[in-house]
Design a protein around this motif. Structure first.
Motif, PDB file in Angstrom:
ATOM      1  N   ASP A 138       0.839  -1.203   0.000  1.00  0.00           N
ATOM      2  CA  ASP A 138       0.000   0.000   0.000  1.00  0.00           C
ATOM      3  C   ASP A 138       0.872   1.250   0.000  1.00  0.00           C
ATOM      4  O   ASP A 138       1.890   1.318   0.709  1.00  0.00           O
ATOM      5  CB  ASP A 138      -0.895   0.042   1.244  1.00  0.00           C
ATOM      6  CG  ASP A 138      -2.011  -0.984   1.214  1.00  0.00           C
ATOM      7  OD1 ASP A 138      -2.149  -1.693   0.193  1.00  0.00           O
ATOM      8  OD2 ASP A 138      -2.738  -1.088   2.225  1.00  0.00           O
ATOM      9  N   VAL A 164      -3.981   5.439   3.426  1.00  0.00           N
ATOM     10  CA  VAL A 164      -3.684   4.777   2.143  1.00  0.00           C
ATOM     11  C   VAL A 164      -4.166   5.649   0.981  1.00  0.00           C
ATOM     12  O   VAL A 164      -5.316   6.074   0.954  1.00  0.00           O
ATOM     13  CB  VAL A 164      -4.362   3.394   2.076  1.00  0.00           C
ATOM     14  CG1 VAL A 164      -4.106   2.735   0.723  1.00  0.00           C
ATOM     15  CG2 VAL A 164      -3.858   2.497   3.209  1.00  0.00           C
ATOM     16  N   ARG A 166      -3.015   4.627  -2.348  1.00  0.00           N
ATOM     17  CA  ARG A 166      -3.074   3.690  -3.475  1.00  0.00           C
ATOM     18  C   ARG A 166      -2.881   2.275  -2.952  1.00  0.00           C
ATOM     19  O   ARG A 166      -1.994   2.034  -2.131  1.00  0.00           O
ATOM     20  CB  ARG A 166      -2.007   3.996  -4.530  1.00  0.00           C
ATOM     21  CG  ARG A 166      -2.177   3.162  -5.807  1.00  0.00           C
ATOM     22  CD  ARG A 166      -1.162   3.554  -6.876  1.00  0.00           C
ATOM     23  NE  ARG A 166       0.161   3.032  -6.574  1.00  0.00           N
ATOM     24  CZ  ARG A 166       1.225   3.184  -7.361  1.00  0.00           C
ATOM     25  NH1 ARG A 166       1.117   3.863  -8.483  1.00  0.00           N
ATOM     26  NH2 ARG A 166       2.400   2.682  -7.029  1.00  0.00           N
ATOM     27  N   PRO A 177     -11.191   4.149  -3.360  1.00  0.00           N
ATOM     28  CA  PRO A 177     -11.767   4.329  -2.013  1.00  0.00           C
ATOM     29  C   PRO A 177     -13.257   4.615  -2.096  1.00  0.00           C
ATOM     30  O   PRO A 177     -13.709   5.410  -2.924  1.00  0.00           O
ATOM     31  CB  PRO A 177     -10.993   5.535  -1.460  1.00  0.00           C
ATOM     32  CG  PRO A 177     -10.449   6.244  -2.655  1.00  0.00           C
ATOM     33  CD  PRO A 177     -10.225   5.199  -3.702  1.00  0.00           C
ATOM     34  N   TRP A 180     -14.002   6.033   4.333  1.00  0.00           N
ATOM     35  CA  TRP A 180     -12.730   6.242   5.026  1.00  0.00           C
ATOM     36  C   TRP A 180     -12.058   4.932   5.442  1.00  0.00           C
ATOM     37  O   TRP A 180     -10.867   4.898   5.699  1.00  0.00           O
ATOM     38  CB  TRP A 180     -12.935   7.129   6.250  1.00  0.00           C
ATOM     39  CG  TRP A 180     -13.702   6.461   7.363  1.00  0.00           C
ATOM     40  CD1 TRP A 180     -15.043   6.464   7.567  1.00  0.00           C
ATOM     41  CD2 TRP A 180     -13.148   5.693   8.435  1.00  0.00           C
ATOM     42  NE1 TRP A 180     -15.372   5.742   8.679  1.00  0.00           N
ATOM     43  CE2 TRP A 180     -14.229   5.262   9.240  1.00  0.00           C
ATOM     44  CE3 TRP A 180     -11.851   5.333   8.803  1.00  0.00           C
ATOM     45  CZ2 TRP A 180     -14.051   4.489  10.372  1.00  0.00           C
ATOM     46  CZ3 TRP A 180     -11.669   4.556   9.943  1.00  0.00           C
ATOM     47  CH2 TRP A 180     -12.760   4.142  10.716  1.00  0.00           C
ATOM     48  N   ASN A 181     -12.830   3.828   5.432  1.00  0.00           N
ATOM     49  CA  ASN A 181     -12.240   2.560   5.883  1.00  0.00           C
ATOM     50  C   ASN A 181     -12.447   1.397   4.906  1.00  0.00           C
ATOM     51  O   ASN A 181     -12.300   0.242   5.286  1.00  0.00           O
ATOM     52  CB  ASN A 181     -12.788   2.174   7.257  1.00  0.00           C
ATOM     53  CG  ASN A 181     -14.285   1.921   7.252  1.00  0.00           C
ATOM     54  OD1 ASN A 181     -14.954   2.156   6.240  1.00  0.00           O
ATOM     55  ND2 ASN A 181     -14.809   1.436   8.361  1.00  0.00           N
ATOM     56  N   MET A 183     -11.976   0.165   0.497  1.00  0.00           N
ATOM     57  CA  MET A 183     -11.651   0.394  -0.903  1.00  0.00           C
ATOM     58  C   MET A 183     -12.279  -0.728  -1.714  1.00  0.00           C
ATOM     59  O   MET A 183     -12.463  -1.843  -1.221  1.00  0.00           O
ATOM     60  CB  MET A 183     -10.134   0.437  -1.130  1.00  0.00           C
ATOM     61  CG  MET A 183      -9.423   1.500  -0.326  1.00  0.00           C
ATOM     62  SD  MET A 183      -7.654   1.633  -0.716  1.00  0.00           S
ATOM     63  CE  MET A 183      -7.697   2.849  -2.026  1.00  0.00           C
ATOM     64  N   ARG A 194      -9.340  -0.733   4.573  1.00  0.00           N
ATOM     65  CA  ARG A 194      -8.131   0.095   4.591  1.00  0.00           C
ATOM     66  C   ARG A 194      -8.432   1.348   5.407  1.00  0.00           C
ATOM     67  O   ARG A 194      -9.571   1.760   5.542  1.00  0.00           O
ATOM     68  CB  ARG A 194      -7.700   0.539   3.186  1.00  0.00           C
ATOM     69  CG  ARG A 194      -7.194  -0.548   2.257  1.00  0.00           C
ATOM     70  CD  ARG A 194      -5.864  -1.138   2.695  1.00  0.00           C
ATOM     71  NE  ARG A 194      -5.226  -1.890   1.641  1.00  0.00           N
ATOM     72  CZ  ARG A 194      -5.541  -3.119   1.258  1.00  0.00           C
ATOM     73  NH1 ARG A 194      -6.544  -3.755   1.855  1.00  0.00           N
ATOM     74  NH2 ARG A 194      -4.876  -3.731   0.298  1.00  0.00           N
ATOM     75  N   CYS A 196      -8.263   4.763   4.691  1.00  0.00           N
ATOM     76  CA  CYS A 196      -8.091   5.565   3.474  1.00  0.00           C
ATOM     77  C   CYS A 196      -7.801   7.022   3.799  1.00  0.00           C
ATOM     78  O   CYS A 196      -8.256   7.563   4.806  1.00  0.00           O
ATOM     79  CB  CYS A 196      -9.351   5.481   2.616  1.00  0.00           C
ATOM     80  SG  CYS A 196      -9.793   3.804   2.113  1.00  0.00           S
ATOM     81  N   LYS A 198      -7.748  11.140   2.416  1.00  0.00           N
ATOM     82  CA  LYS A 198      -8.351  12.102   1.492  1.00  0.00           C
ATOM     83  C   LYS A 198      -7.381  13.281   1.375  1.00  0.00           C
ATOM     84  O   LYS A 198      -7.601  14.335   1.966  1.00  0.00           O
ATOM     85  CB  LYS A 198      -9.711  12.558   1.998  1.00  0.00           C
ATOM     86  CG  LYS A 198     -10.755  11.447   1.991  1.00  0.00           C
ATOM     87  CD  LYS A 198     -12.143  11.978   2.255  1.00  0.00           C
ATOM     88  CE  LYS A 198     -12.293  12.426   3.684  1.00  0.00           C
ATOM     89  NZ  LYS A 198     -13.702  12.778   4.006  1.00  0.00           N
TER      90      LYS A 198
END
Length: 210
Positions: A138, A164, A166, A177, A180-181, A183, A194, A196, A198
């Motif tokens: 990641d 994360v 990518r 994504p 927020w959690n 993907m 994940r 994620c 922003k």
């Protein structure tokens, strides 16, 4: 007779970035600046792809990524600085990040940082599983919160803009994504957990080649 060079996904000598898939373990041995996931070899830092005879195998050559050399002073990070890197491995306590870019420094770094469970997100983290936040390979943006020890910096991803940026799915596709959690894999439609990010402005990681 000279040994034939393996055919990789990138031309030997070209610049590769963290997360770029270089080849597989049937073609070459993984060397410095790389990591292995599901039988494939990926770059863990920004640098030039090299292939040389392996010391560990008579039949396979070794694939490495040679980082761009920077002055030592350029490799010293400070508390509050943003960094970008690749998750190298997960332990029960930490996610280990190979740092390749830093705010106001640029690329070519070869440093390590640790993201502890309590520094992944805000709120309760006692039941949080690191494998539900990050996976090896990641690409992550994080903030330096401590100079740590002699081996690595301590990093955090608790801010909404951090985490994360990518990731590849278990199928091998670059995920999108969806919260927020989570993907989502565009090929299979399946979601994977994940932490994620922003990111509002990645231009703050200036290109050292400009």
């Amino acid at each position: 007779m000279a040994e034939a060079l393996p055919t990789l996904r990138f031309r030997i000598g070209s610049t590769v970035c963290p997360g770029d898939r270089l080849g597989n373990i049937r073609q070459v041995q993984p060397g410095s600046g790389t990591y292995v996931s599901k039988g494939h070899i990926y770059a863990s830092l920004v640098g030039a792809l090299t292939v040389l005879p392996s010391n560990n195998s008579e039949s396979l050559m070794e694939c490495s990524v040679a980082p761009k050399k920077l002055p030592f002073s350029a490799q010293a990070l400070s508390v509050g600085q943003l960094v970008v890197g690749t998750i190298l491995r997960i332990t029960p306590q930490n996610a280990i990040l190979g740092i390749s870019l830093a705010q106001n420094v640029g690329g070519g770094l070869q440093l390590e940082g640790a993201i502890r469970r309590e520094d992944i997100r805000s709120g309760a983290t006692e039941q949080l599983l690191l494998g539900d936040c990050f996976q090896p390979g990641d690409l992550v943006v994080a903030r330096v919160i401590s100079l740590g020890d002699s081996r690595r910096y301590f990093l955090a991803t608790a801010e909404p803009e951090l985490g994360v940026i990518r990731a590849k799915s278990s199928y091998g596709a670059t995920m999108i994504p969806v919260s927020w959690n989570e993907m989502k894999c565009p090929e299979t439609g399946k979601t994977e957990p994940r932490k994620c990010a922003k990111p509002p402005n990645l231009k703050q990681f200036k290109n050292s080649n400009e």
